[in-house]
Scaffold this active site. Structure first.
Site, PDB file in Angstrom:
ATOM      1  N   ASP A  95      -4.688  18.510 -15.466  1.00  0.00           N
ATOM      2  CA  ASP A  95      -5.049  17.149 -15.854  1.00  0.00           C
ATOM      3  C   ASP A  95      -4.622  16.997 -17.315  1.00  0.00           C
ATOM      4  O   ASP A  95      -5.209  17.594 -18.215  1.00  0.00           O
ATOM      5  CB  ASP A  95      -6.561  16.931 -15.684  1.00  0.00           C
ATOM      6  CG  ASP A  95      -6.977  15.509 -16.064  1.00  0.00           C
ATOM      7  OD1 ASP A  95      -6.274  14.876 -16.856  1.00  0.00           O
ATOM      8  OD2 ASP A  95      -8.039  15.062 -15.576  1.00  0.00           O
ATOM      9  N   ARG A 103       0.834  -1.209   0.000  1.00  0.00           N
ATOM     10  CA  ARG A 103       0.000   0.000   0.000  1.00  0.00           C
ATOM     11  C   ARG A 103       0.871   1.263   0.000  1.00  0.00           C
ATOM     12  O   ARG A 103       0.501   2.297  -0.537  1.00  0.00           O
ATOM     13  CB  ARG A 103      -0.945   0.008   1.202  1.00  0.00           C
ATOM     14  CG  ARG A 103      -1.660   1.354   1.397  1.00  0.00           C
ATOM     15  CD  ARG A 103      -3.001   1.234   2.115  1.00  0.00           C
ATOM     16  NE  ARG A 103      -2.949   0.476   3.333  1.00  0.00           N
ATOM     17  CZ  ARG A 103      -2.470   0.918   4.505  1.00  0.00           C
ATOM     18  NH1 ARG A 103      -1.964   2.123   4.604  1.00  0.00           N
ATOM     19  NH2 ARG A 103      -2.473   0.137   5.561  1.00  0.00           N
ATOM     20  N   LYS A 121      -5.979   5.744 -19.847  1.00  0.00           N
ATOM     21  CA  LYS A 121      -6.149   6.212 -21.220  1.00  0.00           C
ATOM     22  C   LYS A 121      -4.860   5.969 -22.024  1.00  0.00           C
ATOM     23  O   LYS A 121      -4.413   4.854 -22.108  1.00  0.00           O
ATOM     24  CB  LYS A 121      -6.573   7.681 -21.188  1.00  0.00           C
ATOM     25  CG  LYS A 121      -7.740   7.956 -20.203  1.00  0.00           C
ATOM     26  CD  LYS A 121      -8.968   7.191 -20.580  1.00  0.00           C
ATOM     27  CE  LYS A 121     -10.223   7.375 -19.758  1.00  0.00           C
ATOM     28  NZ  LYS A 121     -10.251   7.736 -18.407  1.00  0.00           N
TER      29      LYS A 121
HETATM   30  C1  LIG Z   1      -9.741  14.044 -18.366  1.00  0.00           C
HETATM   31  C2  LIG Z   1     -10.009  12.912 -17.413  1.00  0.00           C
HETATM   32  N1  LIG Z   1      -9.494  12.958 -16.169  1.00  0.00           N
HETATM   33  C3  LIG Z   1      -9.721  11.962 -15.281  1.00  0.00           C
HETATM   34  C4  LIG Z   1     -10.494  10.865 -15.615  1.00  0.00           C
HETATM   35  C5  LIG Z   1     -10.730   9.793 -14.596  1.00  0.00           C
HETATM   36  O1  LIG Z   1      -9.912   8.689 -14.833  1.00  0.00           O
HETATM   37  P1  LIG Z   1     -10.248   7.202 -14.342  1.00  0.00           P
HETATM   38  O2  LIG Z   1     -11.411   6.725 -15.123  1.00  0.00           O
HETATM   39  O3  LIG Z   1      -8.976   6.460 -14.609  1.00  0.00           O
HETATM   40  O4  LIG Z   1     -10.560   7.293 -12.882  1.00  0.00           O
HETATM   41  C6  LIG Z   1     -11.037  10.775 -16.900  1.00  0.00           C
HETATM   42  C7  LIG Z   1     -11.859   9.607 -17.275  1.00  0.00           C
HETATM   43  O5  LIG Z   1     -12.444   9.545 -18.341  1.00  0.00           O
HETATM   44  C8  LIG Z   1     -10.795  11.831 -17.820  1.00  0.00           C
HETATM   45  O6  LIG Z   1     -11.310  11.806 -19.070  1.00  0.00           O
END
Ligand SMILES: Cc1ncc(COP(=O)(O)O)c(C=O)c1O
Length: 407
Positions: free
Chosen positions: A188, A62, A213
């Site tokens: 992000d 963890r 992704k």
């Molecule tokens: C821009 C963006 N940030 C964060 C996330 C969240 O990621 P996760 O699905 O891996 O939790 C997504 C999910 O589609 C996303 O498109």
């Protein structure tokens, strides 16, 4: 490749070699999966030394694990960060960043177009802990500055944003820190992973990713990561992700991600090439009202910023809006018909997979965002979001051609 200076290497070399010091027991070329919950010690002194941090090592998965560490070091290298901490999902990485770096009474200036779950965390969950957010168009520097209050500790945004592909000038927002010290800029970067865009090199402090992704890139893992300075990552690791709230990645997922990252440069560049060709085709279609893709000149100011900060690659995501009234269809009906008629893409959320994915943001990823907020930023009922896969782009174009012809 332990003797090589990664900083001198190009992207594809770093994507393959960074973070891994060849296994000293058996010389395994691929990163071994340390599938263990706990770690043993040779003596009480050894155990105490590791727990106190005086002896390097691992005590419990963890809190850290050698397989996960290879991934963390690799992505830190590719994002030009000092350190990284992996999480069990993109949302785990985002919520851990907020929990790790913010305190009750703090304020966030948040982009008004962010992933639906991020929007819910900011709008509905954080206020219960005394943390508030103001939502602005972060491409509008004056609006960002006007939203800053004495207790603002973070400016958080996506660029390109999900799903409108709206572009924010990272360096310009980071420039506000000179006038407002103590604010961290958090980006992000899920939609524009390296080699497309490296926000830390443009002045951002922290980068978060849904590794689910493009970074993993094969649609078979859920994961997240935060990259930043050693101090910020230590705070996030100890207050949130690993030790305390406990949302670490698993060693097996880390192995899968490391495997996927070896071809990241090749994959991401091809996603971008396919997306640009498809975006240009969609722009030429009379049933399409508007195409959102940062590599199109028609994106105006967004394109100008994207040209500067996206390394000549514009990502693999396209959104487009169907024309209301085309052949008697409402934009919403046309969007549904197109989603049903295309044969190659799967109807699914997520992005960055080899397989093309098509979805309807207003009714799927962003359904929890209040309708008025959605419409204000352009997430209309006629909008389709398309994750351009690695299929031959001519096949994708032909597929849309037949779907549009059926309208
Ligand atoms: C821009 C963006 N940030 C964060 C996330 C969240 O990621 P996760 O699905 O891996 O939790 C997504 C999910 O589609 C996303 O498109």
């Amino acid at each position: 490749m332990s003797n090589m200076d990664m900083k001198k290497m190009h992207f594809d070399t770093r994507a393959i070699h960074a973070g891994y010091h060849r296994d000293s027991d058996f010389g395994a070329l691929a990163t071994p999966i340390y599938q263990t919950s706990t770690f043993t010690f040779t003596s009480a002194d050894h155990a105490m030394g590791v727990f106190s941090g005086q002896i390097p090592g691992y005590d419990y998965t963890r809190a850290g694990n050698p397989t996960i560490r290879v991934f963390e070091e690799k992505i830190a290298e590719l994002e030009h960060g000092e350190d990284a901490v992996a999480a069990s999902s993109g949302m785990g990485a985002i919520s851990s960043t907020l929990l790790g770096l913010l305190h009750s009474g703090d304020h966030i200036v948040c982009g008004n177009t962010v992933y639906g779950c991020t929007d819910v965390v900011m709008r509905e969950i954080l206020p219960d802990f005394g943390i508030t957010a103001t939502f602005v168009d972060t491409a509008d520097l004056a609006a960002v500055e006007a939203a800053i209050t004495p207790n603002t500790k973070m400016i958080y945004f996506e660029t390109p944003a999900n799903p409108t592909l709206h572009v924010t000038d990272i360096a310009a927002v980071a420039g506000l820190k000179a006038k407002h010290p103590g604010i961290r800029v958090v980006v992000d970067n899920t939609f524009a992973p390296p080699p497309v865009q490296m926000p830390l090199t443009l002045g951002a402090d922290v980068v978060v990713h849904s590794v689910t992704k493009y970074i993993n890139g094969h649609g078979d893992v859920i994961g997240g990561v935060v990259v930043g300075t050693k101090d910020d990552i230590a705070a996030i690791r100890s207050r949130a992700v690993g030790k305390m709230t406990g949302t670490p990645l698993t060693p097996f997922c880390a192995y899968m991600i490391i495997r996927g990252m070896k071809t990241m440069g090749l994959r991401v560049r091809q996603h971008c090439e396919n997306a640009l060709a498809l975006a240009r085709y969609l722009e030429s279609c009379p049933c399409v009202e508007k195409v959102y893709y940062p590599g199109l000149e028609s994106m105006g100011a967004d394109y100008e910023v994207a040209k500067r900060q996206m390394n000549g690659l514009y990502g693999g995501m396209i959104s487009f809006v169907m024309k209301d009234g085309y052949n008697g269809h409402s934009a919403f009906d046309a969007a549904k018909k197109v989603m049903d008629a295309v044969e190659i893409p799967a109807i699914a959320v997520s992005l960055g997979d080899p397989d093309s994915l098509i979805q309807h943001p207003a009714a799927m990823t962003h359904v929890k965002v209040p309708k008025d907020v959605r419409e204000q930023v352009g997430i209309t009922d006629g909008m389709i979001r398309f994750s351009v896969g690695l299929e031959d782009v001519q096949d994708l174009i032909e597929d849309f051609r037949q779907a549009f012809a059926a309208l």
